[in-house]
Design an enzyme around this catalytic site. Structure first.
Site, short mmCIF file in Angstrom:
data_model
loop_
_atom_site.label_atom_id
_atom_site.label_comp_id
_atom_site.label_asym_id
_atom_site.label_seq_id
_atom_site.Cartn_x
_atom_site.Cartn_y
_atom_site.Cartn_z
N LYS A 122 0.83 -1.14 0.00
CA LYS A 122 0.01 0.00 0.19
C LYS A 122 0.81 1.11 0.03
O LYS A 122 2.03 1.16 0.45
CB LYS A 122 -0.75 0.01 1.19
CG LYS A 122 -2.20 0.91 1.19
CD LYS A 122 -3.26 -0.12 0.61
CE LYS A 122 -4.44 0.85 0.21
NZ LYS A 122 -5.65 0.16 -0.04
N ASP A 162 -7.22 4.20 -4.36
CA ASP A 162 -7.93 4.10 -3.00
C ASP A 162 -8.48 5.53 -2.59
O ASP A 162 -8.80 6.13 -3.68
CB ASP A 162 -6.78 3.67 -1.80
CG ASP A 162 -7.37 3.35 -0.63
OD1 ASP A 162 -7.88 2.15 -0.41
OD2 ASP A 162 -7.52 4.13 0.49
P1 NDP Z 1 -13.21 7.56 -2.47
O1 NDP Z 1 -11.89 8.65 -2.28
O2 NDP Z 1 -13.59 7.56 -3.60
O3 NDP Z 1 -14.18 7.86 -1.31
C1 NDP Z 1 -14.12 8.01 -0.26
C2 NDP Z 1 -15.53 8.45 0.58
O4 NDP Z 1 -15.08 8.24 1.95
C3 NDP Z 1 -15.63 9.99 0.53
O5 NDP Z 1 -17.28 10.06 0.42
C4 NDP Z 1 -15.12 10.66 1.52
O6 NDP Z 1 -15.58 11.95 1.78
C5 NDP Z 1 -15.24 9.81 2.61
N1 NDP Z 1 -14.20 9.93 3.49
C6 NDP Z 1 -13.07 9.88 3.46
N2 NDP Z 1 -12.14 9.81 4.57
C7 NDP Z 1 -13.13 10.16 5.42
C8 NDP Z 1 -12.97 10.40 6.82
N3 NDP Z 1 -11.98 10.45 7.63
N4 NDP Z 1 -14.07 10.87 7.41
C9 NDP Z 1 -15.55 10.59 6.84
N5 NDP Z 1 -15.67 10.30 5.58
C10 NDP Z 1 -14.55 10.11 4.68
O7 NDP Z 1 -12.48 6.06 -1.74
P2 NDP Z 1 -12.94 4.81 -2.10
O8 NDP Z 1 -14.28 4.89 -2.21
O9 NDP Z 1 -12.22 4.25 -3.14
O10 NDP Z 1 -12.67 4.14 -0.57
C11 NDP Z 1 -13.37 4.09 0.33
C12 NDP Z 1 -12.83 2.93 1.44
O11 NDP Z 1 -13.03 1.73 0.75
C13 NDP Z 1 -11.58 3.31 2.01
O12 NDP Z 1 -11.58 2.50 3.07
C14 NDP Z 1 -10.79 2.37 0.91
O13 NDP Z 1 -9.42 1.83 1.57
C15 NDP Z 1 -11.66 1.29 0.80
N6 NDP Z 1 -11.50 0.25 -0.42
C16 NDP Z 1 -11.18 0.83 -1.64
C17 NDP Z 1 -11.08 0.00 -2.74
C18 NDP Z 1 -11.35 0.65 -4.08
O14 NDP Z 1 -10.96 -0.21 -5.06
N7 NDP Z 1 -11.27 1.85 -4.50
C19 NDP Z 1 -10.93 -1.44 -2.72
C20 NDP Z 1 -11.11 -1.85 -1.33
C21 NDP Z 1 -11.51 -1.12 -0.34
P3 NDP Z 1 -14.72 13.26 1.27
O15 NDP Z 1 -15.06 13.40 -0.29
O16 NDP Z 1 -15.54 14.18 2.13
O17 NDP Z 1 -13.48 13.14 1.57
O1 2IT Z 2 -7.92 -1.71 -0.50
C1 2IT Z 2 -7.91 -1.97 -1.65
O2 2IT Z 2 -8.13 -3.26 -1.82
C2 2IT Z 2 -7.91 -1.27 -2.78
N1 2IT Z 2 -7.61 -0.02 -2.44
C3 2IT Z 2 -7.77 -1.76 -3.93
C4 2IT Z 2 -6.28 -2.24 -4.58
C5 2IT Z 2 -6.11 -2.69 -5.92
O3 2IT Z 2 -4.78 -2.90 -6.16
O4 2IT Z 2 -6.99 -2.67 -6.56
#
Ligand code: NDP
Ligand code: 2IT
Length: 449
Positions: A122, A162
């Protein structure tokens, strides 16, 4: 085990998120160690807790007004026993070594569950993309990649998105890598469809989460049809989870961002979801705009004085935290239990505190740990790597079919391993034990290196 954990805290002081992720895994794998004395002899637990390589660097860039900025950049290459390091990049002001180590540690086990040949890593930066112009984001990504390019490669380490890193950022990072290396290769996943990306990668984490939840309910003679659901977040994971829930006949009544949340008891239907996707993916606006547009919805601004999040007080059958770590604490879990929530499936990484998980599990609700339920994103990244190696694109239906198969497999494996080691129905222990067994055996096979 207690001494291993104490030593971890002493050697990694102040890294509370990393301690938490480690504790969760350490507390569930004793049955696997009892059955495999070699894992203890070869000190696999201690070895898996230490990153293989931890890269920390400076990122300098100039904003639109000519001011110089300095950010921190990191890549944690945690474990390569099962394949090249694989995992996302997070751009968020809260990013530090502890958060990236917890994420990299989780990623190792998550990736092992996908059945694909992937190690775990990561990375990211404390850069805050909020309020920055496209040009500023581009300049930052180029500066970040000028250093990161030394440490990654299609057979070495393949980053992805992420929090704060989506299609736009992956594009700039890829362009920069290609220019410096003079090479067009599958060094990142989440790429655009015209230039090596996979169909379904944007949707994969959210869809995969819902496929997993659906399997859990089906294993208990139930389904998502007609269920009322609460979701946090309004990013990549949350919005595609809503899309899939809608298509399976569930009703989603909430979404949030870091400023607050909206409640829409009528449900976020297709038209409203289209609005949210445009708001978040294109206009990069705030969730409060939803309640301005739809009068049946209300907006609740974040109240920093509260030691719980009122979003989790909303009455619903299923809860899907899809924003960030530790967003459901013990008090939030108490509210979910009081409302007789049937299922909690994690889209975000480590969104529930350890005491929160304990409460949920004790209540008899179904609980899906992130490393199992959100593995669809990285699994589809693995499929993107395969397509890049073969030099072809699979159709959307083909990728979706593979994604569904992988999520079903993770579900079934978690359940069967939990059963095998005497924890029937415990998805958390099952996922941890199944993943640890694979990583540990791969490390034993490859020797002390
Ligand atoms: P995005 O940046 O697309 O969206 C993040 C969302 O969470 C936004 O709505 C953001 O609000 C909110 N957010 C972020 N930080 C905070 C905080 N400290 N408090 C409250 N709200 C918060 O990210 P993803 O959707 O990609 O990721 C969301 C979660 O999923 C994370 O934990 C990530 O690690 C996990 N994840 C993502 C994957 C992926 O493929 N993208 C895969 C597996 C897990 P704002 O816009 O106001 O910051
Ligand atoms: O937390 C996760 O699994 C991710 N942000 C996706 C990682 C990836 O390599 O697609």
């Amino acid at each position: 085990m207690a001494d291993i954990f104490e030593n971890l805290i002493a050697k990694n002081p102040g890294e509370t998120e990393f301690h938490q992720a480690a504790k969760e895994v350490i507390s569930s794998i004793q049955p696997v160690l009892d059955a495999n004395p070699k894992f203890v002899e070869e000190r696999i637990v201690e070895r898996v807790l230490e990153p293989e390589r931890l890269i920390s660097f400076k990122v300098e860039w100039i904003d639109d007004r000519g001011r110089v900025h300095i950010n921190k950049g990191f890549r944690v290459q945690m474990n390569s026993a099962m394949g090249p390091y694989k995992g996302g990049l997070r751009f968020h002001p809260s990013v530090n070594q502890s958060i990236l180590k917890f994420l990299a540690f989780e990623q190792v086990f998550k990736n092992a569950l996908t059945t694909l040949p992937l190690g775990g890593g990561k990375g990211g930066s404390d850069f805050d993309p909020k309020g920055r112009s496209d040009k500023e984001v581009m300049k930052f990504c180029q500066a970040f990649m000028r250093e990161l390019m030394r440490h990654i490669g299609p057979h070495l380490d393949v980053p992805a998105g992420d929090i704060g890193v989506g299609g736009r950022e992956i594009g700039y990072l890829f362009g920069s890598y290609k220019k410096i290396r003079n090479e067009f290769s599958g060094v990142l996943t989440g790429k655009g469809l015209n230039w090596g990306g996979s169909n379904m990668r944007p949707e994969a984490t959210g869809y995969g989460l819902i496929y997993f939840a659906d399997s859990m309910l089906k294993a208990n003679g139930d389904s998502l049809e007609g269920k009322t659901c609460i979701i946090s977040g309004s990013g990549n994971v949350a919005l595609y989870a809503i899309e899939k829930l809608n298509s399976l006949g569930a009703k989603v009544i909430s979404a949030s961002d870091s400023s607050g949340f909206i409640v829409d008891e009528a449900g976020i239907d297709k038209g409203k979801l289209d609005f949210l996707m445009d708001l978040k993916f294109n206009r990069r606006g705030r969730i409060s705009e939803y309640a301005e547009k739809y009068s049946e919805a209300r907006y609740v601004a974040k109240n920093k004085e509260l030691d719980y999040n009122p979003l989790w007080e909303l009455k619903a059958d299923c809860a899907f935290p899809c924003a960030t770590q530790n967003e459901i604490n013990k008090k939030d879990a108490e509210h979910l239990v009081k409302n007789e929530t049937k299922l909690l499936a994690e889209g975000a990484n480590m969104p529930t505190t350890l005491d929160g998980i304990e409460l949920i599990q004790k209540s008899g609700a179904l609980y899906a740990p992130a490393k199992a339920s959100n593995a669809g994103g990285v699994a589809t990244s693995g499929l993107e790597m395969t397509q890049n190696r073969m030099g072809l694109y699979w159709k959307r239906e083909e990728v979706d079919e593979r994604l569904q198969e992988i999520m079903k497999n993770i579900h079934d494996t978690s359940l069967s391993v939990a059963e095998k080691y005497g924890h029937p129905g415990d998805y958390l222990s099952g996922a941890n034990m199944a993943a640890f067994e694979k990583v540990a055996q791969s490390m034993v096979d490859q020797g002390v290196i």
